[in-house]
Design an enzyme around this catalytic site. Structure first.
Site, PDB file in Angstrom:
ATOM      1  N   HIS A 215       0.885  -1.184  -0.058  1.00 49.44           N
ATOM      2  CA  HIS A 215       0.096  -0.038  -0.005  1.00 49.44           C
ATOM      3  C   HIS A 215       0.846   1.311   0.122  1.00 49.44           C
ATOM      4  O   HIS A 215       0.548   2.079  -0.897  1.00 49.44           O
ATOM      5  CB  HIS A 215      -1.149   0.224   1.076  1.00 49.44           C
ATOM      6  CG  HIS A 215      -2.187   0.988   0.535  1.00 49.44           C
ATOM      7  ND1 HIS A 215      -3.105   0.789  -0.365  1.00 49.44           N
ATOM      8  CD2 HIS A 215      -2.409   2.296   0.955  1.00 49.44           C
ATOM      9  CE1 HIS A 215      -3.566   2.005  -0.615  1.00 49.44           C
ATOM     10  NE2 HIS A 215      -3.244   2.907   0.288  1.00 49.44           N
ATOM     11  N   TYR A 219       2.023   5.444  -2.137  1.00 50.27           N
ATOM     12  CA  TYR A 219       2.173   6.939  -1.615  1.00 50.27           C
ATOM     13  C   TYR A 219       3.576   7.286  -2.001  1.00 50.27           C
ATOM     14  O   TYR A 219       3.826   8.453  -2.261  1.00 50.27           O
ATOM     15  CB  TYR A 219       2.094   6.902  -0.063  1.00 50.27           C
ATOM     16  CG  TYR A 219       0.551   6.910   0.013  1.00 50.27           C
ATOM     17  CD1 TYR A 219      -0.311   8.009  -0.143  1.00 50.27           C
ATOM     18  CD2 TYR A 219      -0.176   5.598   0.548  1.00 50.27           C
ATOM     19  CE1 TYR A 219      -1.658   7.798   0.027  1.00 50.27           C
ATOM     20  CE2 TYR A 219      -1.419   5.594   0.609  1.00 50.27           C
ATOM     21  CZ  TYR A 219      -2.168   6.500   0.446  1.00 50.27           C
ATOM     22  OH  TYR A 219      -3.508   6.189   0.523  1.00 50.27           O
ATOM     23  N   HIS A 366      -9.242   0.851 -10.416  1.00 49.75           N
ATOM     24  CA  HIS A 366      -8.744   1.733  -9.504  1.00 49.75           C
ATOM     25  C   HIS A 366      -7.433   2.245  -9.536  1.00 49.75           C
ATOM     26  O   HIS A 366      -7.100   3.218  -9.528  1.00 49.75           O
ATOM     27  CB  HIS A 366      -9.274   1.055  -7.944  1.00 49.75           C
ATOM     28  CG  HIS A 366      -8.645   2.068  -6.841  1.00 49.75           C
ATOM     29  ND1 HIS A 366      -9.061   3.248  -6.801  1.00 49.75           N
ATOM     30  CD2 HIS A 366      -7.542   1.775  -6.330  1.00 49.75           C
ATOM     31  CE1 HIS A 366      -8.417   3.715  -5.487  1.00 49.75           C
ATOM     32  NE2 HIS A 366      -7.423   2.703  -5.393  1.00 49.75           N
ATOM     33  N   PHE A 367      -6.515   1.240  -9.578  1.00 51.46           N
ATOM     34  CA  PHE A 367      -5.110   1.619  -9.402  1.00 51.46           C
ATOM     35  C   PHE A 367      -4.588   2.321 -10.655  1.00 51.46           C
ATOM     36  O   PHE A 367      -3.588   3.144 -10.675  1.00 51.46           O
ATOM     37  CB  PHE A 367      -4.255   0.556  -8.717  1.00 51.46           C
ATOM     38  CG  PHE A 367      -3.765  -0.537  -9.462  1.00 51.46           C
ATOM     39  CD1 PHE A 367      -3.129  -0.647 -10.516  1.00 51.46           C
ATOM     40  CD2 PHE A 367      -4.468  -1.743  -9.091  1.00 51.46           C
ATOM     41  CE1 PHE A 367      -2.742  -1.714 -11.321  1.00 51.46           C
ATOM     42  CE2 PHE A 367      -4.263  -2.969  -9.698  1.00 51.46           C
ATOM     43  CZ  PHE A 367      -3.190  -2.956 -10.982  1.00 51.46           C
ATOM     44  N   HIS A 368      -5.046   1.939 -11.953  1.00 47.54           N
ATOM     45  CA  HIS A 368      -4.768   2.477 -12.896  1.00 47.54           C
ATOM     46  C   HIS A 368      -5.261   3.929 -13.163  1.00 47.54           C
ATOM     47  O   HIS A 368      -4.388   4.837 -13.540  1.00 47.54           O
ATOM     48  CB  HIS A 368      -5.432   1.744 -14.329  1.00 47.54           C
ATOM     49  CG  HIS A 368      -4.305   0.635 -14.690  1.00 47.54           C
ATOM     50  ND1 HIS A 368      -4.554  -0.564 -14.176  1.00 47.54           N
ATOM     51  CD2 HIS A 368      -3.482   0.308 -15.735  1.00 47.54           C
ATOM     52  CE1 HIS A 368      -3.705  -1.680 -14.483  1.00 47.54           C
ATOM     53  NE2 HIS A 368      -3.005  -0.840 -15.301  1.00 47.54           N
ATOM     54  N   ARG A 429      -9.585 -10.408 -12.242  1.00 43.72           N
ATOM     55  CA  ARG A 429      -8.589  -9.710 -12.619  1.00 43.72           C
ATOM     56  C   ARG A 429      -7.495 -11.016 -13.135  1.00 43.72           C
ATOM     57  O   ARG A 429      -7.819 -12.125 -12.973  1.00 43.72           O
ATOM     58  CB  ARG A 429      -7.718  -9.177 -11.594  1.00 43.72           C
ATOM     59  CG  ARG A 429      -8.396  -8.110 -10.840  1.00 43.72           C
ATOM     60  CD  ARG A 429      -7.353  -7.844  -9.450  1.00 43.72           C
ATOM     61  NE  ARG A 429      -6.269  -7.456  -9.780  1.00 43.72           N
ATOM     62  CZ  ARG A 429      -5.364  -6.620  -9.164  1.00 43.72           C
ATOM     63  NH1 ARG A 429      -5.650  -6.937  -7.609  1.00 43.72           N
ATOM     64  NH2 ARG A 429      -4.276  -6.367  -9.527  1.00 43.72           N
ATOM     65  N   ARG A 430      -6.548 -10.543 -13.969  1.00 42.68           N
ATOM     66  CA  ARG A 430      -5.413 -11.246 -14.375  1.00 42.68           C
ATOM     67  C   ARG A 430      -5.758 -12.410 -15.010  1.00 42.68           C
ATOM     68  O   ARG A 430      -5.367 -13.531 -14.743  1.00 42.68           O
ATOM     69  CB  ARG A 430      -4.460 -11.568 -13.093  1.00 42.68           C
ATOM     70  CG  ARG A 430      -4.151 -10.517 -11.914  1.00 42.68           C
ATOM     71  CD  ARG A 430      -3.583 -11.006 -10.963  1.00 42.68           C
ATOM     72  NE  ARG A 430      -2.940  -9.927 -10.046  1.00 42.68           N
ATOM     73  CZ  ARG A 430      -3.646  -9.664  -8.861  1.00 42.68           C
ATOM     74  NH1 ARG A 430      -4.300 -10.413  -8.460  1.00 42.68           N
ATOM     75  NH2 ARG A 430      -3.263  -8.643  -8.183  1.00 42.68           N
TER      76      ARG A 430
END
Lengths: 540, 189
Positions: A215, A219, A366-368, A429-430
């Site tokens: 996580h 950041y 989300h993370f893209h 996913r994946r």
């Protein structure tokens, strides 16, 4: 005063070169698993590509950007030649060697474990050693940032550390400690098995170690973007930073609370009890705080710029902003994507809602959106802003820059919104392909096709970005002047010790990690009978 | 000069006040969110798996809860249903899980080799299968019909082919089928 321009340019060029390769792989993946591609006869190729895409985009690309940007900040914000240039080059070459070492087994299909490793799946040992070298190379940068700040403090006792450098060093400490989780997993668990010294591994413990890294690494990726929000954007659009101390508080909060929250990635896991899952969920809510503070401070800083330019009215000032300035455009796009991505993130961190979307395409979306969208678009803006100071040549084609940023924004929205949607429908996913002939999966075909089209828009934008920078290397020479950072409305003359040093906050970061991770890790490490046989990739 | 200074400090005060107000709102938002999660977790009992249970994956086929003859759905004396399943590269056993509607169901599952995941599409049933550990999830279906159950975690090259199924049937029909004893599934139906 940018002296070591070659060093900084080397970092940026390598970063953007590997980014270009990984972006191409990503677009191919989008295409091949969509209804417009034909099924791969060998799905294993997809996972090679996916491992390379993740490893480069997760470990190599953002790390190089943070390092190059960090050296630039150190020289220009502190107005001091970089101390330890040889070490900096050593770090750079470690990353080059590590990347090559990791990519060879991936290309040979010997390390298709994805960048998240997933033991007891075990790939070729050189893949993991390559990743370790990349991290060690980046740790040299961490040490150099700390040393350079110390040298400056000696020469300027008691003076406020420039905000850009304060944030930069905070980001480097965050990375140093964040990487420890994956380092422990690799050194204590995976590499001994991959080297054939051990045959069993505790998969549950490995997942907890990895969540420590997984996580807060986000950041670390975010830090250059936030530094650009606070210290470049206001200057580039003719405004001022609304509050210097609020900026420092935001970076400190990231340093302290980005770490002890990683177990929200393991909500659905059987090896962690509900108590620690709840604690991590609550702490994850806390990490929204520095972002909410940043949104306020940056909007206020932008409003100052607009009013200086003659903007009037409650919202009328928005029209007065310099919208033809690529930095303004990048900031606006970044904020929109941060808004949507952040709202999605609140769902992911929620103890209850996460079950609906865990490990679905929602997460990929989300993370893209956050990393590829909100963060990377500011990497572009940083490069555009810094380039003339590094090359001594002007970037002339502002219109092309604007088009590139627009395309990236549109491409990211077109890619990630349908991804979120099919995630809600339960698409996992994946996967190398989907059987769109199945009536239960057929309705997702349109969304997946849209995503693939978005992927190609992103690829086009990425190519344009590299072309703009490459053309900038041959443009007519110019003197861009010294590289400056934004000033605050009220420039600090003195700053409280707590907002001018990192020691207290680093101690808090380590302390909170130990309280939030200590017990679960010890408990798993000491329980016997949870180690399971390794499954070697390529051995089947 | 002095007038400007006063003006400067006055505007600084306004700035600080506005900023404090926003910071307070932000903190309230976060406290309310965490509070809601805690309330729902305790009061509505919607939580992830609370306990950690371990198991040796190299012996699960030999004895204990996850031997082949014990996999599938069983109607307990209490009227609840327990489903036991395992994931392995690249299938679930049983490949089709049979359960009744409107009945509290406990899913107990584990992995025989690498990390897998169970996701039942159209529901919020979603759990990881980590070798060495037992996953337990409570569920309840209100609608009969077929649901797809893909593996949601990368488990090596055959991952994209690892799809199971859940068949939800009427409660009384399930009770009739369960009369013969044994473990129920819908494999081959």
């Amino acid at each position: 005063m940018l002296v070591n321009r070659k060093l900084i340019l080397a970092h940026f060029w390598l970063a953007f070169a590997v980014f270009g390769i990984a972006l191409t792989l990503g677009a191919w993946q989008m295409f091949i698993r969509s209804p417009i591609g034909t099924w791969l006869s060998n799905p294993e190729l997809y996972y090679r590509s996916l491992t390379a895409h993740g490893t480069v985009m997760g470990y190599v690309f953002p790390t190089l950007v943070a390092m190059g940007f960090g050296y630039a900040i150190s020289e220009s914000a502190l107005q001091q030649r970089l101390v330890g240039v040889r070490w900096a080059w050593a770090g750079f070459w470690l990353i080059v060697i590590g990347s090559v070492m990791a990519v060879i087994p991936i290309a040979l299909g010997r390390a298709s474990v994805l960048y998240t490793f997933y033991p007891p799946l075990i790939g070729n040992v050189f893949y993991y050693l390559g990743v370790v070298l990349v991290v060690v190379g980046s740790w040299i940068w961490v040490a150099l940032m700390s040393i350079n700040l110390r040298v400056w403090r000696k020469a300027n006792p008691g003076a406020p550390v420039p905000l850009a450098m304060f944030a930069n060093v905070a980001g480097s400490y965050l990375w140093a400690w964040t990487a420890v989780g994956a380092a422990l997993e690799l050194l204590l668990q995976i590499i001994p098995v991959a080297a054939g010294l051990k045959a069993t591994i505790d998969a549950g413990l490995a997942r907890v170690f990895f969540s420590w890294t997984l996580h807060a690494i986000v950041y670390f990726w975010l830090m250059p973007t936030y530094i650009a929000y606070y210290t470049i954007v206001p200057r580039a659009i003719g405004g001022r930073v609304y509050s210097d101390s609020m900026a420092r508080i935001s970076f400190i909060l990231f340093l302290v609370v980005a770490m002890p929250i990683g177990m929200h990635h393991t909500f659905a896991d059987p090896q962690v009890g509900a108590g620690f899952k709840f604690i991590h969920s609550a702490f994850t809510a806390l990490v929204a705080l520095p972002t909410l503070l940043t949104v306020f401070t940056i909007c206020a800083s932008v409003e100052i710029a607009a009013r200086v330019r003659g903007g009037r009215g409650m919202f009328g000032w928005i029209r007065a902003l310099p919208w033809d300035n690529p930095m303004m455009l990048a900031l606006a796009f970044s904020f929109v994507m941060l808004g949507f991505g952040g709202a999605g993130g609140l769902i992911n961190m929620s103890y209850q809602l996460d079950a609906s979307i865990h490990n679905t395409q929602w997460i990929t979306g989300h993370f893209h959106l956050i990393f590829g969208g909100a963060i990377v678009i500011m990497y572009f803006a940083i490069a555009y802003d810094l380039w003339p100071h590094l090359t001594g040549r002007e970037l002339i084609d502002v219109r092309l820059m604007r088009t590139q940023l627009w395309l990236w924004f549109i491409g990211m929205i077109v890619t990630t919104f349908p991804w979120h949607w099919v995630g809600i429908l339960g698409m996992p996913r994946r996967m190398a392909y989907f059987d769109f002939g199945d009536p239960a999966i057929a309705p997702q075909a349109l969304s997946v096709t849209l995503s693939a089209i978005g992927g190609f828009v992103l690829l086009a934008s990425g190519i344009m970005f590299i072309v703009i920078l490459a053309r900038g290397m041959r443009a007519p020479q110019t003197d861009a002047g010294p590289y400056r950072f934004a000033l605050a409305v009220h420039e600090p003359k003195t700053v409280p010790v707590a907002l001018n040093t990192h020691a207290l906050w680093v101690a808090l970061m380590i302390g909170l990690t130990l309280t939030n991770y200590g017990y679960p890790i010890l408990n798993l490490a000491l329980s016997s009978g949870t180690s399971v046989p390794a499954v070697y990739v390529g051995a089947q | 000069m002095s007038a400007q200074d006063t003006h400067g400090s006055a505007s600084a005060e306004v700035a600080a006040r506005v900023e404090r107000r926003w910071a307070t709102i932000a903190v309230i938002i976060i406290v309310v969110m965490a509070g809601l999660a805690a309330f729902a977790g305790i009061h509505r009992a919607t939580m992830p798996q609370p306990r950690v249970e371990t198991i040796d994956p190299s012996r699960i086929h030999l004895s204990g809860e996850f031997v082949e003859s014990n996999l599938g759905s069983v109607l307990e004396a209490s009227g609840a249903v327990t489903v036991r399943a395992i994931g392995q590269q690249y299938s679930f056993t049983p490949a089709c899980i049979l359960v009744p509607a409107d009945t509290p169901i406990t899913l107990r599952a584990t992995s025989a080799d690498v990390v897998h995941g169970i996701l039942i599409q159209g529901t919020n049933v979603n759990t990881m299968l980590v070798p060495g550990y037992i996953s337990e999830q409570l569920m309840r279906f209100t609608r009969t019909g077929d649901y797809l159950m893909p593996c949601q975690e990368f488990c090596s090259f055959g991952h994209e082919g690892m799809w199971g199924k859940v068949k939800v049937i009427d409660k009384t029909e399930f009770a009739n089928r369960a009369k013969g004893g044994g473990r129920l599934s819908c494999v081959g139906q």
